[in-house]
Design a protein around this motif. Structure first.
Motif, PDB file in Angstrom:
ATOM      1  N   ALA A  40       2.798  12.698   9.951  1.00 24.33           N
ATOM      2  CA  ALA A  40       4.174  12.329   9.594  1.00 24.33           C
ATOM      3  C   ALA A  40       4.698  11.149  10.397  1.00 24.33           C
ATOM      4  CB  ALA A  40       5.101  13.531   9.778  1.00 24.33           C
ATOM      5  N   GLU A  41       4.217  10.985  11.629  1.00 26.28           N
ATOM      6  CA  GLU A  41       4.745   9.930  12.492  1.00 26.28           C
ATOM      7  C   GLU A  41       3.940   8.637  12.410  1.00 26.28           C
ATOM      8  OE1 GLU A  41       7.659  10.235  14.057  1.00 26.28           O
ATOM      9  OE2 GLU A  41       7.722  12.174  13.015  1.00 26.28           O
ATOM     10  N   ARG A  42       3.013   8.550  11.474  1.00 28.14           N
ATOM     11  CA  ARG A  42       2.286   7.291  11.315  1.00 28.14           C
ATOM     12  C   ARG A  42       3.222   6.190  10.815  1.00 28.14           C
ATOM     13  NH1 ARG A  42      -3.672   8.462   8.598  1.00 28.14           N
ATOM     14  NH2 ARG A  42      -4.492   9.780  10.302  1.00 28.14           N
TER      15      ARG A  42
ATOM     16  N   VAL B 183       9.518   1.010  -8.763  1.00 25.32           N
ATOM     17  CA  VAL B 183       8.784   2.064  -8.075  1.00 25.32           C
ATOM     18  C   VAL B 183       8.866   1.829  -6.566  1.00 25.32           C
ATOM     19  CG1 VAL B 183       7.225   2.533  -9.985  1.00 25.32           C
ATOM     20  CG2 VAL B 183       6.623   0.771  -8.317  1.00 25.32           C
ATOM     21  N   TYR B 184       8.555   2.865  -5.804  1.00 29.67           N
ATOM     22  CA  TYR B 184       8.637   2.849  -4.336  1.00 29.67           C
ATOM     23  C   TYR B 184       7.276   3.306  -3.845  1.00 29.67           C
ATOM     24  CZ  TYR B 184      10.815   4.275   0.226  1.00 29.67           C
ATOM     25  OH  TYR B 184      11.174   4.460   1.549  1.00 29.67           O
ATOM     26  N   LYS B 185       6.462   2.375  -3.394  1.00 29.22           N
ATOM     27  CA  LYS B 185       5.068   2.683  -3.106  1.00 29.22           C
ATOM     28  C   LYS B 185       4.712   2.402  -1.647  1.00 29.22           C
ATOM     29  CE  LYS B 185       4.039   3.970  -7.260  1.00 29.22           C
ATOM     30  NZ  LYS B 185       3.752   5.396  -7.536  1.00 29.22           N
ATOM     31  N   LEU B 186       3.892   3.303  -1.096  1.00 29.76           N
ATOM     32  CA  LEU B 186       3.314   3.076   0.227  1.00 29.76           C
ATOM     33  C   LEU B 186       2.263   1.974   0.104  1.00 29.76           C
ATOM     34  CD1 LEU B 186       3.072   4.065   3.213  1.00 29.76           C
ATOM     35  CD2 LEU B 186       1.228   5.568   2.419  1.00 29.76           C
ATOM     36  N   VAL B 187       2.431   0.885   0.872  1.00 23.34           N
ATOM     37  CA  VAL B 187       1.508  -0.253   0.766  1.00 23.34           C
ATOM     38  C   VAL B 187       0.735  -0.493   2.056  1.00 23.34           C
ATOM     39  CG1 VAL B 187       2.868  -1.393  -1.028  1.00 23.34           C
ATOM     40  CG2 VAL B 187       3.312  -1.920   1.395  1.00 23.34           C
ATOM     41  N   ALA B 188       1.178   0.125   3.157  1.00 26.63           N
ATOM     42  CA  ALA B 188       0.464  -0.025   4.428  1.00 26.63           C
ATOM     43  C   ALA B 188       0.850   1.121   5.345  1.00 26.63           C
ATOM     44  CB  ALA B 188       0.791  -1.358   5.092  1.00 26.63           C
ATOM     45  N   ARG B 189      -0.128   1.531   6.206  1.00 22.16           N
ATOM     46  CA  ARG B 189       0.186   2.567   7.181  1.00 22.16           C
ATOM     47  C   ARG B 189      -0.815   2.477   8.334  1.00 22.16           C
ATOM     48  NH1 ARG B 189      -4.694   5.495   7.572  1.00 22.16           N
ATOM     49  NH2 ARG B 189      -5.466   6.058   5.479  1.00 22.16           N
ATOM     50  N   ALA B 190      -0.392   3.030   9.460  1.00 21.37           N
ATOM     51  CA  ALA B 190      -1.273   3.057  10.624  1.00 21.37           C
ATOM     52  C   ALA B 190      -2.223   4.241  10.518  1.00 21.37           C
ATOM     53  CB  ALA B 190      -0.449   3.157  11.902  1.00 21.37           C
ATOM     54  N   GLU B 191      -3.281   4.230  11.331  1.00 21.16           N
ATOM     55  CA  GLU B 191      -4.276   5.295  11.270  1.00 21.16           C
ATOM     56  C   GLU B 191      -3.991   6.433  12.251  1.00 21.16           C
ATOM     57  OE1 GLU B 191      -8.016   3.253  11.684  1.00 21.16           O
ATOM     58  OE2 GLU B 191      -8.166   2.990   9.513  1.00 21.16           O
ATOM     59  N   SER B 192      -2.921   6.268  13.051  1.00 16.38           N
ATOM     60  CA  SER B 192      -2.518   7.339  13.951  1.00 16.38           C
ATOM     61  C   SER B 192      -1.029   7.191  14.224  1.00 16.38           C
ATOM     62  CB  SER B 192      -3.312   7.264  15.264  1.00 16.38           C
ATOM     63  OG  SER B 192      -2.793   6.245  16.105  1.00 16.38           O
ATOM     64  N   ALA B 193      -0.504   8.090  15.005  1.00 10.27           N
ATOM     65  CA  ALA B 193       0.918   8.030  15.356  1.00 10.27           C
ATOM     66  C   ALA B 193       1.200   7.045  16.475  1.00 10.27           C
ATOM     67  CB  ALA B 193       1.413   9.419  15.740  1.00 10.27           C
ATOM     68  N   ASP B 194       0.177   6.424  17.019  1.00 11.40           N
ATOM     69  CA  ASP B 194       0.361   5.427  18.067  1.00 11.40           C
ATOM     70  C   ASP B 194       1.098   4.225  17.489  1.00 11.40           C
ATOM     71  OD1 ASP B 194       0.173   3.432  19.975  1.00 11.40           O
ATOM     72  OD2 ASP B 194      -1.921   3.869  20.489  1.00 11.40           O
TER      73      ASP B 194
END
Length: 442
Positions: free
Chosen positions: A36-38, A328-339
């Motif tokens: 959740a915190e990514r 639309v509202y799309k996830l386009v990027a995210r980190a691989e951890s919560a760091d």
């Protein structure tokens, strides 16, 4: 800011329930999974414009800022979620402290957009961003659809003013938002007092057919209205016989009569006849206002008619056939951890069926030709080319959860006029066609 400023009933404490059930269940599962915190980036865009439209209009941005600011899970909301067992106790505890602390970037309100334009970008943790999906989309999809219809009508009307009169043709809260969006798109006033109260839009209105029918004679109704509102009022002249009504109206109000309104019949033909009659009666300064299920095509057809203003209702508040923009509202990027120092990884849906997306945190700029006219919407994920640095479209709206500034609707209206003027002339054609400029990905 109180809930009345958002057009909400007074007993609704926040915008937190303007969301879908699955956004909370995704949150619960992500909290349990430790994802959740990514750090995440969501973008708002549309894959295509409504059929036949040449450009879109960004509207509702100011309302989005208010909604994000008021997105709070107060005790009443938490009690509802607990009673319905929507989420578990741990998730309720998390929601109790929810405050959006991320960043929001977006096209400025009143700007135009095209397929693929990243008109809004929301950055923060997955948990805090995913909850905003529905409220952001519901505002932008509705308001941008109304503003686009209003812009087309404004273009067709030229210098003639447009009055928004659609409150009774839609939901009472949607009517207020529609009036605001219509003002962004070029309308000059509204009949909706709630819109005037909340947003400072000029309000107008005089009488309906019921007022004429209330009286024993049309003459009595006109006399009562003039006695109360003055000679500069607008008299509705098509309850019975139009020619007789115009004659009576000028007899009672004199040549100072402000306007007559025509609400039925062959508006083009009747307007010409009324104009001739008014001039013959010495009321050459009396204006003619036409209403009655107008849209941009009907308005364009009366370009040569002696009409001074248009009142538009149903077709405007329903987007003139296109009540949504399909954003639309799309996830386009995210980190691989919560760091928080982890780099962002582009992500995108790859399934078939015309719903693929392009991953990566995007910028957008509008390239102009040698005459200063827009020739392409350029969207990219890498460095911004030097020649486009000054043409970037995204500006920061929220930083660390704080709204940076709010604009007056008059500033937004002026921006839209300028943005539309920078498009090729074919943008204002009412004939069906593709987007007036292409979207290029680099």
């Amino acid at each position: 800011m109180n809930t009345a400023d958002l057009g909400l009933p007074v007993d609704v404490p926040s915008t937190a329930l303007f969301t879908d059930h699955y956004e909370l269940t995704m949150l619960q599962a992500a909290l349990k999974a430790g994802t959740a915190e990514r750090r995440s980036v969501f973008e708002v865009f549309t894959r295509r414009l409504p059929e036949g439209r040449r450009y879109g209009v960004v509207a509702g941005t100011g309302r989005v800022l208010d909604a994000v600011e008021n997105f709070r899970f107060d005790p009443g909301v938490l009690g509802f979620l607990r009673e319905r067992s929507v989420v578990n106790a741990e998730t309720l505890d998390w929601l109790a402290g929810y405050r959006f602390s991320g960043d929001v970037w977006g096209y400025q309100e009143g700007e135009v957009y095209f397929p693929g334009s990243p008109i809004m970008r929301v950055e923060g943790t997955f948990a805090e961003c995913v909850l905003l999906e529905t409220v952001i989309l519901s505002i932008l999809n509705h308001d941008s659809a109304i503003a686009a219809a209003a812009s087309r009508m404004s273009s067709a009307a030229g210098e003639r003013p447009l009055i928004e009169m659609g409150a009774r043709r839609t939901h009472e809260l949607a009517a207020v938002a529609a009036s605001r969006a219509a003002y962004v798109g070029g309308f000059t006033s509204t009949s909706d007092l709630a819109a005037g109260f909340r947003y400072g839009i000029p309000t107008v209105g005089t009488s309906a057919h019921a007022f004429t029918l209330l009286h024993d004679r049309e003459r009595d109704a006109f006399q009562a209205q003039v006695d109360s509102l003055g000679r500069n009022t607008t008299l509705l002249v098509d309850t019975y016989d139009v020619a007789e009504a115009v004659r009576t109206a000028v007899e009672i109000a004199g040549p100072e009569l402000g306007a007559v309104r025509i609400d039925s019949g062959d508006l083009l033909l009747v307007a010409h006849r009324v104009r001739q009659q008014l001039d013959e009666l010495g009321a050459s300064d009396t204006r003619i206002i036409v209403t009655s299920d107008l849209d941009e095509y009907a308005i364009a057809s009366m370009a040569a008619a002696p009409v001074d203003a248009y009142g538009v209702g149903t077709q405007l508040v329903t987007g003139s056939g296109h009540p949504t923009c399909s954003m639309v509202y799309k996830l386009v990027a995210r980190a691989e951890s919560a760091d928080p120092t982890d780099p962002l990884v582009p992500v995108a849906k790859k399934s078939s069926g015309g719903k693929t997306s392009i991953g990566g945190r995007k910028w957008a700029a509008r390239r102009l030709d040698e005459h200063g006219v827009a020739e392409a919407e350029v969207v990219g994920t890498g460095p911004v080319p030097e020649e486009l640095q000054e043409r970037q479209l995204l500006v920061q709206l929220i930083r660390d959860g704080q709204v940076l500034s709010r604009e007056s609707l008059d500033v937004v209206r002026e921006r839209h006029v300028a943005a539309r003027a920078n498009l090729p002339l074919s943008a204002t054609q009412l004939s069906r066609g593709e987007a007036v400029i292409p979207t290029e990905y680099v």
